[in-house]
Design a protein around this motif. Sequence first.
Motif, PDB file in Angstrom:
ATOM      1  N   SER A 174       0.830  -1.260  -0.153  1.00  0.00           N
ATOM      2  CA  SER A 174      -0.061  -0.053   0.096  1.00  0.00           C
ATOM      3  C   SER A 174       0.994   1.304  -0.074  1.00  0.00           C
ATOM      4  O   SER A 174       0.630   2.268  -0.782  1.00  0.00           O
ATOM      5  N   MET A 175       1.885   1.295   0.834  1.00  0.00           N
ATOM      6  CA  MET A 175       2.782   2.409   0.749  1.00  0.00           C
ATOM      7  C   MET A 175       3.388   2.660  -0.517  1.00  0.00           C
ATOM      8  O   MET A 175       3.792   3.800  -0.826  1.00  0.00           O
ATOM      9  N   ALA A 176       3.820   1.416  -1.034  1.00  0.00           N
ATOM     10  CA  ALA A 176       4.699   1.553  -2.336  1.00  0.00           C
ATOM     11  C   ALA A 176       3.453   2.281  -3.407  1.00  0.00           C
ATOM     12  O   ALA A 176       3.861   3.075  -4.242  1.00  0.00           O
ATOM     13  N   PHE A 177       2.235   1.635  -3.652  1.00  0.00           N
ATOM     14  CA  PHE A 177       1.288   2.209  -4.498  1.00  0.00           C
ATOM     15  C   PHE A 177       1.146   3.801  -4.218  1.00  0.00           C
ATOM     16  O   PHE A 177       0.578   4.310  -5.180  1.00  0.00           O
ATOM     17  N   LEU A 178       0.986   4.105  -2.995  1.00  0.00           N
ATOM     18  CA  LEU A 178       0.626   5.396  -2.413  1.00  0.00           C
ATOM     19  C   LEU A 178       1.672   6.406  -3.177  1.00  0.00           C
ATOM     20  O   LEU A 178       1.525   7.415  -3.542  1.00  0.00           O
ATOM     21  N   GLY A 179       2.992   5.903  -2.852  1.00  0.00           N
ATOM     22  CA  GLY A 179       4.056   6.804  -3.481  1.00  0.00           C
ATOM     23  C   GLY A 179       4.160   6.935  -4.970  1.00  0.00           C
ATOM     24  O   GLY A 179       4.402   7.768  -5.679  1.00  0.00           O
ATOM     25  N   GLY A 180       3.726   5.832  -5.638  1.00  0.00           N
ATOM     26  CA  GLY A 180       3.697   5.836  -6.919  1.00  0.00           C
ATOM     27  C   GLY A 180       2.350   6.662  -7.550  1.00  0.00           C
ATOM     28  O   GLY A 180       2.479   7.067  -8.498  1.00  0.00           O
ATOM     29  N   ALA A 181       1.458   6.663  -6.948  1.00  0.00           N
ATOM     30  CA  ALA A 181       0.336   7.423  -7.142  1.00  0.00           C
ATOM     31  C   ALA A 181       0.766   8.833  -7.336  1.00  0.00           C
ATOM     32  O   ALA A 181       0.371   9.423  -8.094  1.00  0.00           O
ATOM     33  N   ALA A 182       1.380   9.277  -6.260  1.00  0.00           N
ATOM     34  CA  ALA A 182       1.633  10.623  -6.409  1.00  0.00           C
ATOM     35  C   ALA A 182       2.665  10.970  -7.445  1.00  0.00           C
ATOM     36  O   ALA A 182       2.626  12.025  -8.033  1.00  0.00           O
ATOM     37  N   LEU A 183       3.695  10.144  -7.784  1.00  0.00           N
ATOM     38  CA  LEU A 183       4.761  10.167  -8.846  1.00  0.00           C
ATOM     39  C   LEU A 183       3.794  10.466 -10.254  1.00  0.00           C
ATOM     40  O   LEU A 183       4.043  11.276 -11.116  1.00  0.00           O
ATOM     41  N   GLN A 184       2.839   9.238 -10.319  1.00  0.00           N
ATOM     42  CA  GLN A 184       2.172   9.226 -11.629  1.00  0.00           C
ATOM     43  C   GLN A 184       1.216  10.421 -11.862  1.00  0.00           C
ATOM     44  O   GLN A 184       1.269  11.200 -12.920  1.00  0.00           O
TER      45      GLN A 184
END
Length: 457
Positions: A174-184
């Motif tokens: 979840s934390m990985a996807f949260l960071g990825g979402a902000a980057l995207q």
Amino acid sequence: MKDTLDAPAPPHPLLAAPVAPTLLKLAAPNLLGMLATTAVSIAETAYIGRLGAEPLAAAALVLPLIMLMGMMSAGAMGGGVSSAVSRALGAGDQARAEALARHSVVLALGFGLFFTLVLILFGRGVFGLLGGQGEILHQAVIYSAIVFSFAAAIWLQNMLASILRGSGDMVGPSMAFLGGAALQVAVGGTLCFGWGPAPQLGIVGVGLGQATAATIVTLVLLWMLCRPTARVRLTARGPLKRELFGDILKVGAPALLSPIQTVATILIITAIAARFGTETLAGYGIGSRLEFLLVPIAFSVGIASLPMVGLAIGAGDVARARRVAWTAGGMAAAGLGVLGLFLALVPGLWVSIFTHDAGVAAAASLYLHFAGPVFVFFGLSLALYFSAQGAGKIGGPLLAGTVRLVLVAVGGLVLVKTGAPSWTLFLLVALGMVTMGVVTAGSIAITPWGPKTPVKS
């Protein structure tokens, strides 16, 4: 010393934890990560919507195939991975769980390559069949080529996350996807509109944002799984065995039918909407994006139930597995039902995010009026689908998806032949959701998962 080394691993803590509180605890980080992914979808649709009706319609043509790949990698094959890993851990076999992780990576690379080849070679023909023409078709092909060139990264990030979730680790992915979402969101917006010194690439920039985020998230998840402290450690050493591929595929392969059914249903609806005109197609694209807001709620609860069910099945406690499944189904139904009903009553809160075109807004609002109140059935079916994966018994949910697909296909054909008004299309969507929820719940209720009492150790 030998007796100590040969002692079985202690029981997994999820085998004895209280059901409802544990589901909520596991679902919370999943919900956070999935809502971040949903926010990305909203942001990207808003970006594309500001480019005009044609890019928005092009994105609506590509969206079902992006959904297909996401559901296959995260839900179907990912569920097969989580199920196999959790059942191995439930039986106390750590070595098998780690070998299954290695086999999962091989499968992810193979499926990713397949999607890249198919969409690069045949994308124009597919989008043409869906009703894309002229500039809409041209932009759909370009957008698709960017996203699906990085299909392997998307498959890897979802399969790696499934390994972690199968071990009971919901926070890391979840934390990985949260960071990825902000980057995207940042990369997609920057390249779409040319913020700062960046080039203005339009819809291509949005696709590059998705590709960049998937690549970075994959690297982060690989690091998490290769750490010595990982619950299931990923290593490159060791042979590949047909039996271990089979353990994943016996759940994952049949489960691939579910996203195919879902996306085939969406494709049929999209093709019908395209024949009502650009406004209806774009409006349906906006309305159906609500599923990206609602699906994470059901996904977060359902994916939390999957390792709990799998561990219980592995340990022989079928009664607990069923209790987990029905609790998860009730939670997802309640969450989706409340939010769907609210947005059905005030659709402008959703629609105004994406467009100010009166015709597009009217079509999107009409979709929400019909579909919103029945998302309760949609949530129930999604959560029970993941629980059934954990048990390795997905025949019922697959039957439900088949019934829904037939209903939409036959009903859609009737609508096209009779020249029905656009609101009948959205009514058909709602009836399909109700049917899927009812059939899924009924099939889970009558399908045996094994002995009714725990296996004594």
